[in-house]
Each structure stands twice: as structure tokens, then as C-alpha cells.
Scaffold this motif. Structure first.
Motif, PDB file in Angstrom:
ATOM      1  N   VAL A  67       0.856  -1.182   0.000  1.00  0.00           N
ATOM      2  CA  VAL A  67       0.000   0.000   0.000  1.00  0.00           C
ATOM      3  C   VAL A  67       0.893   1.233   0.000  1.00  0.00           C
ATOM      4  N   ALA A  68       0.578   2.188  -0.879  1.00  0.00           N
ATOM      5  CA  ALA A  68       1.340   3.434  -0.904  1.00  0.00           C
ATOM      6  C   ALA A  68       0.954   4.309   0.288  1.00  0.00           C
ATOM      7  N   GLY A  69       1.824   5.247   0.609  1.00  0.00           N
ATOM      8  CA  GLY A  69       1.583   6.085   1.778  1.00  0.00           C
ATOM      9  C   GLY A  69       0.508   7.131   1.576  1.00  0.00           C
ATOM     10  N   ASP A  83      -4.521  11.596  -5.093  1.00  0.00           N
ATOM     11  CA  ASP A  83      -4.876  12.984  -4.814  1.00  0.00           C
ATOM     12  C   ASP A  83      -4.019  13.551  -3.680  1.00  0.00           C
ATOM     13  N   GLY A  84      -3.759  12.716  -2.675  1.00  0.00           N
ATOM     14  CA  GLY A  84      -3.051  13.176  -1.487  1.00  0.00           C
ATOM     15  C   GLY A  84      -1.587  13.481  -1.691  1.00  0.00           C
ATOM     16  N   LEU A  85      -1.049  13.114  -2.848  1.00  0.00           N
ATOM     17  CA  LEU A  85       0.369  13.392  -3.098  1.00  0.00           C
ATOM     18  C   LEU A  85       0.678  14.878  -3.039  1.00  0.00           C
ATOM     19  N   VAL A  97       0.998   3.440  -8.643  1.00  0.00           N
ATOM     20  CA  VAL A  97       0.411   4.660  -9.200  1.00  0.00           C
ATOM     21  C   VAL A  97       0.599   5.873  -8.298  1.00  0.00           C
ATOM     22  N   SER A  98       0.691   5.662  -6.985  1.00  0.00           N
ATOM     23  CA  SER A  98       0.871   6.806  -6.082  1.00  0.00           C
ATOM     24  C   SER A  98       2.077   6.636  -5.160  1.00  0.00           C
ATOM     25  N   ASP A  99       3.028   5.816  -5.570  1.00  0.00           N
ATOM     26  CA  ASP A  99       4.264   5.654  -4.803  1.00  0.00           C
ATOM     27  C   ASP A  99       5.098   6.922  -4.969  1.00  0.00           C
ATOM     28  N   ILE A 100       5.195   7.691  -3.907  1.00  0.00           N
ATOM     29  CA  ILE A 100       5.845   9.006  -3.970  1.00  0.00           C
ATOM     30  C   ILE A 100       7.306   8.928  -4.391  1.00  0.00           C
ATOM     31  N   ASN A 133      13.375  11.620   0.684  1.00  0.00           N
ATOM     32  CA  ASN A 133      13.398  10.232   1.140  1.00  0.00           C
ATOM     33  C   ASN A 133      12.865  10.111   2.572  1.00  0.00           C
ATOM     34  N   ASN A 134      13.244  11.058   3.411  1.00  0.00           N
ATOM     35  CA  ASN A 134      12.785  11.039   4.796  1.00  0.00           C
ATOM     36  C   ASN A 134      11.278  11.262   4.907  1.00  0.00           C
TER      37      ASN A 134
END
Length: 340
Positions: free
Chosen positions: A130-132, A136-138, A200-203, A315-316
Motif C-alpha cells: 500500500v502506498a503512503g 490525490d493526497g500526493l 500509481v501513487s508511490d511518492i 526520502n525522509n
């Protein structure tokens, strides 16, 4: 004299009560690795400003406004992303929102591992289901992960001269030229993994970029343009043919290392999905995962453009919200131990 007494009295009250007097012009710097992430999603969008779309593309369904009359300028006071670092440049820094430092995070990775064995060990450490953030939240995440030193403008992976502010009306706006819109760039095109989660939403591989330049990149691989480019951005990104006649997109020099480390992250984090990923850069194998033609380019970029403070902060923040890290930022030497 009377005015001085009044000012002194007000100052004394603030001092005794512990209040902070905020004066006009004071601003809070958001360019810190300890920045917290709000769960609020400012931008509502179900569509991508995807480079996979035909040119020209407008992300108007995102709820963004039409193109602002304000265009990109050189007003940004950003510095180059490339600052020298040692091979373990951030290995002793504490994490934003995390519960362990970098040394502890990689404590299970043996120093004796190399090649495919090291890549697999890192895969088991950084893989996610699961992405963080939601797609939309990116944007809210970017307000901590991708803020220039002035605390007011987004970093742009394809430009140092754009001037998009953190709540700019040009976020996901329509565009017909550079400076009209800032949107989200998937370094690994969405079409190659069918827009599936968590990729798709992996920052770690989705970054803010100028919409027009993002679109010109399309879904072409990052590479070296040989000969006359068919397109050159305001800040030197190029589109054209490489020495083999393949159309490639060449980023500006100061972000080549950043982009190489993103590719290394992606093929490691999603090692178990490489057999179904059809991107022309990849060999559809768990190792080495990147075709030799591109691997030699990316290793060169990685070695010549060292990890920057910008990448460490990013990264942090990613770790604080998503729980995994890009090991090639924390330990640049891993790239050469795996593929060198």
C-alpha cells in the motif's frame, strides 16, 4: 518616548505569557526533513496529468483552473540539486515520522551481499503493498517533500526556473506551454503497470513537474539524445533520438542522478512485478531488471551526480508517510554493488 514604552509593554506581555509575536514577512520554512504531513487532501483529482496521454493534454478534469496568465520565470531562487555526499551521506540522520534511524533500517542487510542477492535482500526490506498517500493526497505530501529552500515553491524535476507556489492556481491546470501548469510525473509510465496500486501513487517515483515538459517526455525512456533534439525545454531537457535511433528524453544534468536512483528504487521495490512490466527500459527479469543499454547510462548518472540534500529530505518524508525508503539515496554504494 511614549511609543517606546508601549512597544516595551507589549513585548513584556508576550515574553511573560510565552506567546509568539509573528511579524509581517515572517515565514515558516518547510524544507526540513522533520516536516509533518497533513492528512488533508487539497487537490481533488481522479485523472493523471499523465505523460501517457497524447499531446497536447489538459488535466482539466482534476478540478484545476484554466491556464494562469502568470508564466514560468526565472524568479525562483532555487539552487542546484546536486551537492556532494559520501557513499552513506544520510545513513546517520533521523527519519521524519519514522521510528528508526537509517542504520537500524538496513541492519539486516549484510555487507557481504552483492548482485542479485543484495537486490533481493533490499526488495524484502523496502517492498510495499500500500502506498503512503492516495494519488490525490500526493499534493499535500509534496508540500513537505518537494519544497525549495525558499519555503514557498515546489521543486520541479525537469526545471530549476519554474516558479510554482505550494497552493498555486496552476496545479493541474490546462497548459499549452511551459509555466502554465505543474502536475505529477511518473518516472515509470503508468501505462507500463496499468495504473495499478501501489505504484500509481508511490511518492518515490511520482514527482512534481511542469505539465508541458512532462507531456513532451510522454512515456519515452530517459536516455542520452544524440544529434539534434526535436524539443528542448527552457532548462535544457531534450527529446530526440539516441545513438541507436530510439526516441528518448534526456533530463537536465543536475537531476540525472536523482532519476537514475528512482529507476534503481523501482526495479528493486517491485522486483516481483518486473515480469509483467513492459516498459522498454526493463528486461522483465528480477535481475538485473534494467537492460544493459540503459543500465550503463543510469550508473554513470548515479556516479556523476551524487545524492543531494533535496533527495535526502524527500526520502525522509516518503519514509515518514509510506514506511519505506530508497536505499540508493541512503547507500549510494549499493547501486555499484548490485549492477557495477
Amino acid at each position: 518616548m511614549q511609543m517606546k514604552k508601549v512597544i516595551f509593554g507589549v513585548s513584556l506581555v508576550f515574553l511573560l505569557t510565552g506567546c509568539t509575536l509573528k511579524l509581517p514577512g515572517m515565514s515558516k520554512s518547510s524544507n526540513s526533513s522533520s516536516s509533518s504531513i497533513s492528512s488533508e487532501s487539497i487537490i481533488s483529482s481522479s485523472s493523471d496529468s499523465s505523460a501517457d496521454e497524447p499531446f497536447p493534454y489538459s488535466d482539466s478534469s482534476s478540478g484545476g483552473s484554466s491556464s494562469s496568465s502568470s508564466s514560468s520565470s526565472s524568479s525562483s531562487s532555487s539552487s542546484s540539486s546536486s551537492s556532494s555526499s559520501s557513499s552513506s551521506s544520510s545513513s546517520s540522520s533521523s527519519q521524519s515520522g519514522g521510528s528508526e534511524d537509517v542504520d537500524t533500517y538496513y541492519s539486516g542487510i549484510s555487507d557481504s551481499l552483492t548482485g542479485a542477492n543484495l537486490k533481493t535482500a533490499l526488495f524484502n526490506r523496502i517492498k510495499i503493498s500500500v502506498a503512503g498517500w492516495s494519488y490525490d493526497g500526493l499534493w499535500e505530501a509534496y508540500r513537505s517533500s518537494d519544497v525549495r529552500p525558499d519555503g514557498e515553491h515546489f521543486w520541479d524535476i525537469y526545471s530549476d526556473t519554474t516558479n510554482y507556489t505550494l497552493y498555486d492556481k496552476r496545479i493541474n491546470a490546462n497548459y499549452s506551454k511551459e509555466g502554465d501548469s505543474i502536475n505529477r510525473e511518473h518516472m515509470i509510465p503508468q501505462s507500463t503497470f496499468n495504473k495499478k496500486a501501489p505504484m500509481v501513487s508511490d511518492i518515490h517515483h511520482v514527482l512534481p513537474s511542469d505539465g508541458y515538459v512532462n507531456n513532451r517526455r510522454s512515456n519515452y525512456p530517459h536516455g542520452i539524445v544524440s544529434g539534434t533534439p526535436t524539443y528542448t525545454s527552457n532548462d535544457g531537457c531534450k527529446l530526440g533520438k539516441d545513438s541507436d535511433g530510439t526516441t528518448v528524453f534526456e533530463p537536465m544534468n543536475q537531476y540525472k542522478g536523482d532519476i537514475a536512483r528512482i529507476y534503481f528504487y523501482f526495479v528493486t521495490c517491485y522486483q516481483d512485478k518486473m515480469s509483467t512490466n513492459t516498459f522498454s527500459v526493463f528486461d522483465e527479469q528480477t535481475y538485473p531488471s534494467i537492460k544493459s543499454k540503459y543500465l550503463s547510462i543510469y550508473l554513470k548518472w548515479h556516479n556523476e551526480d551524487p545524492v543531494s540534500e533535496k533527495e535526502i529530505i524527500r526520502n525522509n518524508v516518503a519514509y515518514g508517510g509510506q514506511g519505506n525508503r530508497n536505499p540508493f539515496i541512503d547507500h549510494p554504494e549499493y547501486a555499484n554493488r548490485i549492477w557495477g
